[in-house]
Design a protein around this motif. Structure first.
Motif, PDB file in Angstrom:
ATOM      1  N   GLN A  52       2.951  -0.231  -0.042  1.00 40.48           N
ATOM      2  CA  GLN A  52       2.193  -0.035  -1.294  1.00 40.48           C
ATOM      3  C   GLN A  52       0.861  -0.767  -1.187  1.00 40.48           C
ATOM      4  O   GLN A  52       0.531  -1.606  -2.029  1.00 40.48           O
ATOM      5  N   THR A  53       0.084  -0.451  -0.165  1.00 43.97           N
ATOM      6  CA  THR A  53      -1.114  -1.245   0.126  1.00 43.97           C
ATOM      7  C   THR A  53      -2.145  -1.222  -0.992  1.00 43.97           C
ATOM      8  O   THR A  53      -2.759  -2.240  -1.281  1.00 43.97           O
ATOM      9  N   VAL A  54      -2.351  -0.083  -1.632  1.00 40.36           N
ATOM     10  CA  VAL A  54      -3.332  -0.026  -2.723  1.00 40.36           C
ATOM     11  C   VAL A  54      -2.916  -0.980  -3.838  1.00 40.36           C
ATOM     12  O   VAL A  54      -3.721  -1.774  -4.331  1.00 40.36           O
ATOM     13  N   PRO A  90      -3.678   4.877   8.593  1.00 40.58           N
ATOM     14  CA  PRO A  90      -2.394   4.474   8.012  1.00 40.58           C
ATOM     15  C   PRO A  90      -2.376   2.972   7.736  1.00 40.58           C
ATOM     16  O   PRO A  90      -2.822   2.177   8.564  1.00 40.58           O
ATOM     17  N   GLY A  91      -1.897   2.602   6.560  1.00 39.91           N
ATOM     18  CA  GLY A  91      -1.784   1.195   6.200  1.00 39.91           C
ATOM     19  C   GLY A  91      -3.077   0.519   5.827  1.00 39.91           C
ATOM     20  O   GLY A  91      -3.117  -0.690   5.670  1.00 39.91           O
ATOM     21  N   THR A  92      -4.158   1.284   5.697  1.00 38.19           N
ATOM     22  CA  THR A  92      -5.438   0.688   5.317  1.00 38.19           C
ATOM     23  C   THR A  92      -5.830   1.140   3.906  1.00 38.19           C
ATOM     24  O   THR A  92      -5.399   2.194   3.443  1.00 38.19           O
ATOM     25  N   VAL A 141      -9.595  -2.666   4.418  1.00 39.77           N
ATOM     26  CA  VAL A 141      -8.619  -3.750   4.333  1.00 39.77           C
ATOM     27  C   VAL A 141      -7.329  -3.323   5.017  1.00 39.77           C
ATOM     28  O   VAL A 141      -6.855  -2.199   4.835  1.00 39.77           O
ATOM     29  N   GLU A 142      -6.781  -4.249   5.793  1.00 36.93           N
ATOM     30  CA  GLU A 142      -5.497  -4.037   6.442  1.00 36.93           C
ATOM     31  C   GLU A 142      -4.797  -5.381   6.552  1.00 36.93           C
ATOM     32  O   GLU A 142      -5.420  -6.430   6.340  1.00 36.93           O
TER      33      GLU A 142
END
Length: 148
Positions: A52-54, A90-92, A141-142
């Motif tokens: 849930q990166t965002v 992916p994941g960023t 961002v990661e």
């Protein structure tokens, strides 16, 4: 959003979402819970954050006291602040500094994105500044690399 369910401000929500002592308490509680998960699992960012990166990045920014942008019911930007959106990889995620037309957000973006970077690094993320279309800056961002 269902009543009683906390959602971090991504900068694409309605104005006034982040105002009030109740909201500040909810943000502190959500971020403290996230830090507790990290302590228990020994990972930062935690597994939930990686899926849930965002939401996770928005929570880190809101917990740091940075203002989110906002849009009205028509989708018109009505407040200056950060906006968190999905990234290309992916994941960023990407963080923009946006505001209403004529607000001066473009002139503030370098310094304000610098503040966002500081908050994200402290929260276990890696943030790199880029220039995008129309020479507007944004952060990619990661998760910060884990020490080996």
């Amino acid at each position: 959003m269902a009543e009683g369910v906390f959602e971090a401000a991504t900068g694409d929500g309605p104005p006034g979402l982040t105002e009030g002592a109740g909201r500040a308490a909810d943000v502190r509680q959500a971020f403290a819970g996230l830090l507790q998960i990290r302590r228990l699992t020994g990972t930062a960012p935690a597994a939930w954050e990686l899926t849930q990166t965002v939401r996770a990045v928005a929570l880190a920014l809101e917990a740091a006291g940075l203002p989110p942008s906002a849009v009205d019911a028509d989708g018109t930007r009505v407040a200056t602040g950060y906006r968190v959106r999905s990234g290309d990889g992916p994941g960023t995620v990407c963080v923009d500094w946006l505001g209403p037309s004529g607000s001066g957000a473009a002139q503030e973006e370098e310094s304000e994105l610098g503040r966002c970077t500081d908050a994200l690094v402290k929260a276990g993320w890696e943030a790199l500044l880029y220039r995008g279309p129309r020479r507007r800056r944004f952060l990619e961002v990661e998760p910060a690399p884990r020490p080996s």
